[in-house]
Design a protein around this motif. Structure first.
Motif, mmCIF file in Angstrom:
data_model
loop_
_atom_site.group_PDB
_atom_site.id
_atom_site.type_symbol
_atom_site.label_atom_id
_atom_site.label_comp_id
_atom_site.label_asym_id
_atom_site.label_seq_id
_atom_site.Cartn_x
_atom_site.Cartn_y
_atom_site.Cartn_z
ATOM 1 N N THR A 103 44.809 26.849 12.965
ATOM 2 C CA THR A 103 45.903 27.815 12.864
ATOM 3 C C THR A 103 46.804 27.501 11.681
ATOM 4 O O THR A 103 47.194 28.403 10.914
ATOM 5 C CB THR A 103 46.727 27.822 14.163
ATOM 6 O OG1 THR A 103 45.866 28.142 15.264
ATOM 7 C CG2 THR A 103 47.844 28.840 14.087
ATOM 8 N N GLY A 105 45.981 25.831 8.952
ATOM 9 C CA GLY A 105 45.243 26.144 7.731
ATOM 10 C C GLY A 105 45.159 27.635 7.466
ATOM 11 O O GLY A 105 45.292 28.080 6.311
ATOM 12 N N CYS A 106 44.946 28.423 8.517
ATOM 13 C CA CYS A 106 44.874 29.879 8.347
ATOM 14 C C CYS A 106 46.211 30.458 7.912
ATOM 15 O O CYS A 106 46.254 31.394 7.097
ATOM 16 C CB CYS A 106 44.426 30.535 9.651
ATOM 17 S SG CYS A 106 42.700 30.224 10.088
ATOM 18 N N LEU A 109 46.668 29.325 4.070
ATOM 19 C CA LEU A 109 45.704 30.013 3.203
ATOM 20 C C LEU A 109 45.864 31.526 3.280
ATOM 21 O O LEU A 109 45.805 32.217 2.248
ATOM 22 C CB LEU A 109 44.281 29.604 3.603
ATOM 23 C CG LEU A 109 43.143 30.167 2.748
ATOM 24 C CD1 LEU A 109 43.288 29.715 1.290
ATOM 25 C CD2 LEU A 109 41.787 29.732 3.303
ATOM 26 N N GLY A 110 46.085 32.060 4.470
ATOM 27 C CA GLY A 110 46.242 33.499 4.614
ATOM 28 C C GLY A 110 47.477 34.012 3.908
ATOM 29 O O GLY A 110 47.451 35.093 3.296
ATOM 30 N N ILE A 186 38.719 27.907 9.866
ATOM 31 C CA ILE A 186 39.696 28.395 8.891
ATOM 32 C C ILE A 186 39.083 29.518 8.052
ATOM 33 O O ILE A 186 39.741 30.541 7.779
ATOM 34 C CB ILE A 186 40.176 27.238 7.992
ATOM 35 C CG1 ILE A 186 41.010 26.252 8.811
ATOM 36 C CG2 ILE A 186 40.987 27.765 6.816
ATOM 37 C CD1 ILE A 186 41.424 25.019 8.032
ATOM 38 N N THR A 187 37.825 29.356 7.657
ATOM 39 C CA THR A 187 37.159 30.383 6.856
ATOM 40 C C THR A 187 37.059 31.697 7.618
ATOM 41 O O THR A 187 37.283 32.775 7.060
ATOM 42 C CB THR A 187 35.765 29.909 6.453
ATOM 43 O OG1 THR A 187 35.861 28.674 5.732
ATOM 44 C CG2 THR A 187 35.076 30.938 5.568
ATOM 45 N N THR A 190 41.010 33.177 8.853
ATOM 46 C CA THR A 190 42.059 33.476 7.871
ATOM 47 C C THR A 190 42.316 34.978 7.715
ATOM 48 O O THR A 190 43.479 35.399 7.636
ATOM 49 C CB THR A 190 41.719 32.842 6.520
ATOM 50 O OG1 THR A 190 41.758 31.412 6.653
ATOM 51 C CG2 THR A 190 42.711 33.253 5.444
ATOM 52 N N VAL A 193 44.967 36.494 9.878
ATOM 53 C CA VAL A 193 46.352 36.305 9.465
ATOM 54 C C VAL A 193 46.695 37.232 8.302
ATOM 55 O O VAL A 193 47.805 37.764 8.210
ATOM 56 C CB VAL A 193 46.602 34.836 9.080
ATOM 57 C CG1 VAL A 193 47.999 34.632 8.517
ATOM 58 C CG2 VAL A 193 46.396 33.925 10.282
ATOM 59 N N MET A 194 45.738 37.437 7.409
ATOM 60 C CA MET A 194 45.987 38.270 6.242
ATOM 61 C C MET A 194 46.237 39.722 6.608
ATOM 62 O O MET A 194 47.054 40.393 5.960
ATOM 63 C CB MET A 194 44.808 38.174 5.268
ATOM 64 C CG MET A 194 44.599 36.815 4.647
ATOM 65 S SD MET A 194 43.179 36.810 3.532
ATOM 66 C CE MET A 194 43.713 37.998 2.289
ATOM 67 N N VAL A 242 45.339 33.759 16.167
ATOM 68 C CA VAL A 242 44.349 32.781 15.728
ATOM 69 C C VAL A 242 44.331 31.581 16.673
ATOM 70 O O VAL A 242 43.267 31.043 17.004
ATOM 71 C CB VAL A 242 44.642 32.337 14.281
ATOM 72 C CG1 VAL A 242 43.800 31.132 13.896
ATOM 73 C CG2 VAL A 242 44.368 33.490 13.327
#
Length: 308
Positions: A103, A105-106, A109-110, A186-187, A190, A193-194, A242
């Protein structure tokens, strides 16, 4: 018209009612009348019954089985045995740290990728935004298979390494470890979140950004003082979604082949399918459901406070 006729019309209540059309219920359609006669609970009853048959009844069977040991009767013995086992405690800890790490990381990165897509003009930006919507429909194991093709033991990266160096095996062996599961989650998660972030950024008044830039604010300060406060509700919504999905993720852990990584869903699978210990499997499933429902309730409280 004669005076006698006009007097008859004026003095006849029935004639007046027919002529004005004011008789109560005379023009109401039968369906509207039937709806008024039925109580509100009658209209809510069919969907509640369908929900109970499809979801609540199987869930009740799982809860009932968790209190039914193999020896018969009803007791808390399955819960005592599961909570006392080392496998359950390790699976619970692994599930929590993987979900929290994925979460975090997302979110990072997101947020960065959403900033680029929303505010940095580049060719194909709209296509990338549309692809994110399509990506949400992909199954999780598909992303895991793609990572295996690239970083797996016999994947492309290890193949290039062995071809160049002549080594027996490549250095990329992390996919079968907890870090590989974390990278895969995470991949995959993500874009979840975006999507709310891009929706929030589309509602942001660009005049605020222009004013802040004209006053000499640097991009990092604009992001911190203008964009981030507007993105907090979307971050809370995407992050909580997430977190709940990572707690219940099964396909990614299974397809990475990480044998040393056991999460709560994997423990349910192991107890039910491999060991045929259905009471223990139901106990772990009830715990997993309780954690998910509790986190969802916490998300609702937080979202109301931040205005999500």
């Amino acid at each position: 018209m004669s005076r006698r006729g006009s007097t008859a019309l004026a003095g006849d209540p029935a004639a007046g009612a027919v002529s004005t059309g004011s008789a109560p219920g005379a023009a109401d359609p039968p369906i509207a009348t039937a709806r008024r006669q039925l109580p509100t609970t009658a209209w809510a009853l069919p969907p509640v019954l369908i929900l109970a048959a499809v979801f609540l009844y199987p869930l009740a069977l799982v809860v009932q089985q968790s209190f039914s040991p193999d020896s018969g009767g009803t007791s808390l013995q399955p819960y005592t045995d599961v909570f006392a086992s080392t496998a359950f405690r390790e699976a619970l800890g692994t599930t929590v740290w993987l979900a929290v790490g994925a979460t975090a990381g997302c979110l990072v990165l997101g947020f960065l990728l959403a900033l680029v897509v929303a505010f940095v003009p580049f060719p194909g930006g709209k296509a990338v935004a549309k692809f994110i919507d399509v990506f949400l429909s992909f199954p999780s194991f598909l992303i895991t298979l793609a990572l295996l093709f690239v970083y797996g033991t016999v994947g492309m990266a290890n193949g290039v390494w062995t071809d160049v160096t002549g080594a027996h095996s490549g250095p990329f062996q992390f996919l079968t470890t907890p870090w590989g599961v974390l990278l895969a989650e995470i991949t995959y998660f993500t874009p979840f979140v975006m999507r709310p972030l891009l929706a929030a950024f589309s509602q942001l008044d660009t005049a605020q950004l222009e004013v802040a830039s004209s006053l000499g604010a640097r991009p990092a300060r604009i992001v911190r003082r203008v964009i981030l406060p507007e993105a907090l509700p979307a971050l809370a919504a995407g992050g909580s979604l997430v977190l709940v999905m990572c707690l219940n993720e099964f396909g990614i852990v299974l397809f990475t082949g990480a044998k040393g990584v056991t999460t709560l869903p994997m423990l349910v699978y192991s107890k039910a399918i491999l060991e045929s210990d259905y009471p223990a499997a139901c106990v772990v499933a009830v715990v997993n459901i309780a954690i998910s429902v509790g986190l969802y309730g916490l998300y609702r409280v937080v979202s109301r406070r931040v205005g999500a």
